[in-house]
Design an enzyme around this catalytic site. Structure first.
Site, PDB file in Angstrom:
ATOM      1  N   ASP A  62       0.875  -1.170   0.000  1.00 34.16           N
ATOM      2  CA  ASP A  62       0.000   0.000   0.000  1.00 34.16           C
ATOM      3  C   ASP A  62       0.911   1.219   0.000  1.00 34.16           C
ATOM      4  OD1 ASP A  62      -1.618   2.152   0.601  1.00 34.16           O
ATOM      5  OD2 ASP A  62      -2.686   1.163   2.233  1.00 34.16           O
ATOM      6  N   SER A 142      -0.686  14.665 -13.767  1.00 36.86           N
ATOM      7  CA  SER A 142      -1.886  14.627 -14.604  1.00 36.86           C
ATOM      8  C   SER A 142      -2.078  15.994 -15.240  1.00 36.86           C
ATOM      9  CB  SER A 142      -3.107  14.294 -13.739  1.00 36.86           C
ATOM     10  OG  SER A 142      -4.326  14.486 -14.435  1.00 36.86           O
ATOM     11  N   TYR A 155      -8.754  15.930  -6.460  1.00 35.63           N
ATOM     12  CA  TYR A 155      -7.839  15.159  -7.316  1.00 35.63           C
ATOM     13  C   TYR A 155      -6.845  16.112  -7.972  1.00 35.63           C
ATOM     14  CZ  TYR A 155      -6.147  12.312 -11.206  1.00 35.63           C
ATOM     15  OH  TYR A 155      -5.351  11.656 -12.103  1.00 35.63           O
ATOM     16  N   LYS A 159      -2.639  16.370  -7.588  1.00 32.59           N
ATOM     17  CA  LYS A 159      -1.694  16.299  -8.701  1.00 32.59           C
ATOM     18  C   LYS A 159      -0.864  17.577  -8.825  1.00 32.59           C
ATOM     19  CE  LYS A 159      -2.610  12.110  -9.878  1.00 32.59           C
ATOM     20  NZ  LYS A 159      -1.590  11.053  -9.727  1.00 32.59           N
TER      21      LYS A 159
END
Length: 259
Positions: A62, A142, A155, A159
């Site tokens: 993980d 991203s 999100y 990034k």
């Protein structure tokens, strides 16, 4: 751009972009350490790596656990006899309006997308320095790390943070001969985008597939991205042709976000 005989570790390598990167680097001549949570998918990718004539090992970890990431690096070195390239690819998406974000949402995405990259940078840099060698660290960012997207606020924030970590680490480790770069994909036809589209449909009331179609329609090259498109660029970052490049987060999205 040969990396023949080198050892590369890829997190999140059991599927999607991570699998594509693992197979491309294997074809480039690297032996591959596959790190993921799904043991069956890891085993499948390992078989694919071996089918192209390279060694493969798997390690369940993980990435939000610092100890597990360090253990994965130790495993890669022990099993494959070296350590040269670290690809911090593992990540998750989070889709919701800003007004509905909860502390649990923030904690979950930050632990994987930010802490997972941080621990990977730390573990790889420590190993490169212990081995008294240069190394390559490559992080998954991203287009959402260059442009904040509606319904992808946290999100996008995670990034943007990957870009910051990439730049700071590049400056800190340059003197050790360690380069740190990132790759910023766009709309990739993977399970992650299936989930993004489904959640956006739930929120907006659009039909399943409509949001995905809208994003793909804005791509200048006229098609969705494939994992192989991303892997080709990661191959460049992993190889010697990028030796004079560090701290950079280039966009590879077919022409959707321009910077």
């Amino acid at each position: 751009m040969s990396i023949n005989g080198q050892v590369a570790l890829i997190t999140g390598a059991g599927q999607g972009i991570g699998r594509g990167i693992a197979l491309r680097l294997a074809k480039d001549g690297a032996d591959i350490a596959i790190v993921d949570l799904d043991e069956d998918s890891m085993a499948s990718v390992a078989d694919e790596v071996r089918a192209v004539g390279r060694k493969a090992t798997v390690f369940r970890a993980d990435v939000s656990s610092r100890d597990e990431v360090y253990a994965a690096v130790e495993h890669a070195e022990k099993e494959l006899g070296g350590f040269h390239v670290m690809v911090n690819n593992a990540g998750i998406a989070s889709i919701q309006p800003i007004a509905e974000v909860t502390p649990a949402d923030i904690e979950k995405i930050n632990k994987v997308n930010i802490e997972g990259v941080l621990w990977g940078i730390q573990a790889a840099a420590a190993k490169f320095k212990a081995r008294k060698q240069k190394g390559k660290i490559i992080n998954a960012a991203s287009i959402a790390g260059h442009d904040g997207f509606a319904l992808l606020g946290i999100y996008s924030a995670s990034k943007f943070a990957v870009r910051a970590l990439t730049q700071a680490a590049a400056k800190e480790f340059a003197g050790d001969g360690i380069t740190v770069n990132a790759y910023c994909p766009g709309v990739v036809g993977t399970d992650m985008w299936v989930e993004i589209d489904r959640r956006m449909a739930d929120i907006t009331g659009a039909e399943i597939g409509e949001n995905y179609k809208k994003f793909v329609g804005g791509i200048a090259l006229g098609r969705a991205q494939t994992p192989e498109d991303v892997a080709s660029f990661v191959s460049y970052l992993a190889g010697p042709d990028s030796d004079y490049m560090t701290g950079q987060p280039p966009i590879i999205d077919g022409g959707l976000v321009y910077r």
